[in-house]
Design a protein around this motif. Structure first.
Motif, short mmCIF file in Angstrom:
data_model
loop_
_atom_site.label_atom_id
_atom_site.label_comp_id
_atom_site.label_asym_id
_atom_site.label_seq_id
_atom_site.Cartn_x
_atom_site.Cartn_y
_atom_site.Cartn_z
N ASN A 94 0.82 -1.21 0.00
CA ASN A 94 0.00 0.00 0.00
C ASN A 94 0.85 1.26 0.00
OD1 ASN A 94 -2.32 1.50 0.03
ND2 ASN A 94 -3.08 0.75 1.98
N ILE A 95 1.86 1.30 0.87
CA ILE A 95 2.72 2.48 0.95
C ILE A 95 3.49 2.68 -0.35
CG2 ILE A 95 4.75 3.44 2.10
CD1 ILE A 95 3.71 2.11 4.69
N ALA A 96 4.01 1.59 -0.93
CA ALA A 96 4.74 1.70 -2.20
C ALA A 96 3.84 2.23 -3.31
CB ALA A 96 5.30 0.33 -2.59
N ALA A 97 2.59 1.76 -3.35
CA ALA A 97 1.64 2.22 -4.37
C ALA A 97 1.29 3.68 -4.18
CB ALA A 97 0.39 1.36 -4.34
N ILE A 98 1.14 4.11 -2.92
CA ILE A 98 0.80 5.51 -2.64
C ILE A 98 1.94 6.43 -3.09
CG2 ILE A 98 0.46 7.18 -0.78
CD1 ILE A 98 -1.16 5.02 0.68
N LEU A 99 3.18 6.05 -2.76
CA LEU A 99 4.31 6.89 -3.12
C LEU A 99 4.46 7.00 -4.64
CD1 LEU A 99 6.96 5.69 -0.50
CD2 LEU A 99 5.63 7.81 -0.48
N LEU A 100 4.42 5.86 -5.33
CA LEU A 100 4.56 5.89 -6.79
C LEU A 100 3.35 6.56 -7.44
CD1 LEU A 100 6.20 5.14 -9.26
CD2 LEU A 100 5.06 2.91 -9.29
N GLY A 101 2.16 6.33 -6.88
CA GLY A 101 0.95 6.95 -7.44
C GLY A 101 1.01 8.46 -7.39
N VAL A 102 1.51 9.02 -6.29
CA VAL A 102 1.64 10.47 -6.16
C VAL A 102 2.66 11.01 -7.17
CG1 VAL A 102 2.41 12.33 -4.64
CG2 VAL A 102 0.91 10.53 -3.76
N VAL A 103 3.80 10.32 -7.30
CA VAL A 103 4.83 10.75 -8.25
C VAL A 103 4.29 10.72 -9.68
CG1 VAL A 103 7.08 10.17 -9.24
CG2 VAL A 103 6.73 10.06 -6.77
N LEU A 104 3.61 9.63 -10.06
CA LEU A 104 3.05 9.52 -11.40
C LEU A 104 1.98 10.58 -11.64
CD1 LEU A 104 2.69 5.65 -11.89
CD2 LEU A 104 4.38 7.18 -12.92
N ALA A 105 1.19 10.89 -10.62
CA ALA A 105 0.15 11.92 -10.76
C ALA A 105 0.77 13.29 -11.04
CB ALA A 105 -0.71 11.96 -9.51
N ILE A 106 1.88 13.58 -10.36
CA ILE A 106 2.57 14.86 -10.59
C ILE A 106 3.11 14.92 -12.01
CG2 ILE A 106 4.54 16.26 -9.90
CD1 ILE A 106 4.15 15.16 -7.05
N LEU A 107 3.72 13.81 -12.46
CA LEU A 107 4.32 13.79 -13.79
C LEU A 107 3.26 13.85 -14.89
CD1 LEU A 107 7.12 11.09 -13.27
CD2 LEU A 107 7.39 13.57 -13.43
N TRP A 137 -3.28 7.17 -8.14
CA TRP A 137 -2.91 8.00 -9.29
C TRP A 137 -4.10 8.80 -9.80
CZ3 TRP A 137 -4.99 7.40 -14.27
CH2 TRP A 137 -4.47 8.29 -15.22
N ALA A 138 -5.25 8.15 -9.98
CA ALA A 138 -6.43 8.82 -10.54
C ALA A 138 -6.91 9.95 -9.62
CB ALA A 138 -7.55 7.80 -10.76
N ASN A 139 -6.96 9.70 -8.31
CA ASN A 139 -7.45 10.72 -7.38
C ASN A 139 -6.50 11.90 -7.27
OD1 ASN A 139 -10.01 9.92 -5.54
ND2 ASN A 139 -8.96 8.08 -6.19
N VAL A 140 -5.22 11.64 -7.11
CA VAL A 140 -4.26 12.73 -6.95
C VAL A 140 -4.13 13.50 -8.26
CG1 VAL A 140 -1.86 13.31 -6.42
CG2 VAL A 140 -3.02 11.51 -5.14
N HIS A 141 -4.14 12.83 -9.39
CA HIS A 141 -4.09 13.50 -10.69
C HIS A 141 -5.27 14.45 -10.86
CE1 HIS A 141 -3.33 14.02 -15.00
NE2 HIS A 141 -4.63 13.85 -15.17
N GLU A 142 -6.45 13.97 -10.48
CA GLU A 142 -7.64 14.82 -10.57
C GLU A 142 -7.53 16.03 -9.64
OE1 GLU A 142 -12.52 14.54 -10.04
OE2 GLU A 142 -11.26 12.76 -9.75
N GLY A 143 -6.97 15.81 -8.46
CA GLY A 143 -6.80 16.92 -7.52
C GLY A 143 -5.85 17.98 -8.06
N ILE A 144 -4.75 17.55 -8.67
CA ILE A 144 -3.78 18.50 -9.20
C ILE A 144 -4.37 19.29 -10.37
CG2 ILE A 144 -1.54 18.72 -10.35
CD1 ILE A 144 -0.62 16.27 -8.75
N THR A 145 -5.04 18.59 -11.27
CA THR A 145 -5.61 19.26 -12.45
C THR A 145 -6.80 20.16 -12.10
OG1 THR A 145 -6.94 17.27 -12.88
CG2 THR A 145 -4.85 17.48 -14.06
N SER A 146 -7.41 19.95 -10.93
CA SER A 146 -8.55 20.79 -10.55
C SER A 146 -8.13 22.05 -9.80
CB SER A 146 -9.50 19.98 -9.65
OG SER A 146 -8.90 19.67 -8.42
N THR A 147 -6.83 22.26 -9.64
CA THR A 147 -6.34 23.48 -8.98
C THR A 147 -6.74 24.70 -9.78
OG1 THR A 147 -4.44 22.23 -8.15
CG2 THR A 147 -4.30 24.63 -8.07
#
Length: 275
Positions: A80-93, A146-156
């Motif tokens: 879970n932690i590994a997926a969260i870390l990579l998911g956040v990085v991928l969402a930013i990229l 990835w989907a949730n964090v990506h949506e959060g970043i793009t909704s800024t």
């Protein structure tokens, strides 16, 4: 003032009584089904809640029980932690580079659409049984984060980003005052969703892979040897652990939104004050 203080306590008492009544009804249904099964000579298939609870508390008195739960929980947490870390990085990229987002999106769609059992069977050929639950948890949680964090970043708010650029506000200030408050609710949602998925996927992977010191192996052995009381007792352990883990995730996720105001909320507050 005294009456005002008593109202929340009264509501809490009514809520507790309601849930207690619901629990008693379901236990009564379980007792009835167990009685019918015993009458027909099928008590081996459907044990009574008394037998299950007795066996559960018996397991709780052994060191092996805590060792098994600890290792299952550890596998789920690592994935879970590994997926969260990579998911956040991928969402930013993916939010920064459009082409990279188009490249990643099909893979995430495939992961979300493929049954967990298919991944487990394929992964059994490629890795050890002890690593399999970690990999499955990682694979299931990654698209959600990835989907949730990506949506959060793009909704800024784009206008606020333009204002920050015009006035030369530093990246650190933008990050703490603009991006984090906006993304925090999305990240909280991802965290809460991933915990339930991770626990279920991890136990399912353990059932098929049967690594040593795992709840999944205990469930598989109980089914294999027709130890239905043990099967129900370990299932009860899974449910209790799931509730505890989700409660912990709820408490942790509250830290990401506590005291934070999103730009949208601030603009609504200003409009209400002006009105």
């Amino acid at each position: 003032m005294k009456a005002i203080k008593e109202k929340p306590l009264g509501r809490l008492t009514l809520t507790a009584l309601r849930y207690a009544l619901i629990a008693l009804v379901w236990i009564g249904i379980w007792l009835l089904l167990a009685f019918l099964a015993k009458r027909d000579g099928n008590e081996l298939i459907f044990p009574s809640p008394v037998d299950v609870l007795g066996r559960f508390f018996e397991l709780c008195g052994t060191a092996e029980f805590y060792k098994t739960v600890f290792y299952s929980l550890l596998r789920v947490l690592i994935g879970n932690i590994a997926a969260i870390l990579l998911g956040v990085v991928l969402a930013i990229l993916t939010s920064r580079f459009g082409f990279f987002g188009d490249f990643i999106r099909p893979m995430m769609t495939v992961i979300k659409s493929t049954p967990v059992a298919s991944f487990i069977i394929l992964a059994l050929v490629l890795m050890s049984r002890s690593l399999l639950p970690v990999f499955i948890v990682f694979l299931i949680v990654l698209p959600v984060v990835w989907a949730n964090v990506h949506e959060g970043i793009t909704s800024t708010d784009k206008k606020l980003k333009e204002v920050a650029t015009v006035f030369g506000i530093s990246f650190g200030k933008c990050l703490s005052s603009l991006y984090i408050p906006t993304v925090a609710p999305y990240f909280r949602s991802a965290l809460l969703s991933s915990v339930g998925l991770a626990w279920k996927a991890g136990i399912a992977a353990e059932v098929l892979a049967a690594p040593s010191a795992s709840i999944g192996k205990k469930l598989f052995e109980s089914k294999q040897y027709l130890e239905t009381v043990d099967l129900f007792a370990w299932t009860l352990a899974v449910i209790i652990m799931s509730l505890l883990v989700e409660s912990a995730a709820l408490a942790i996720s509250g830290l990401f939104t506590k005291g934070k105001r999103t730009p949208q909320k601030d603009s609504k507050a200003r409009r209400s004050r002006n009105a």
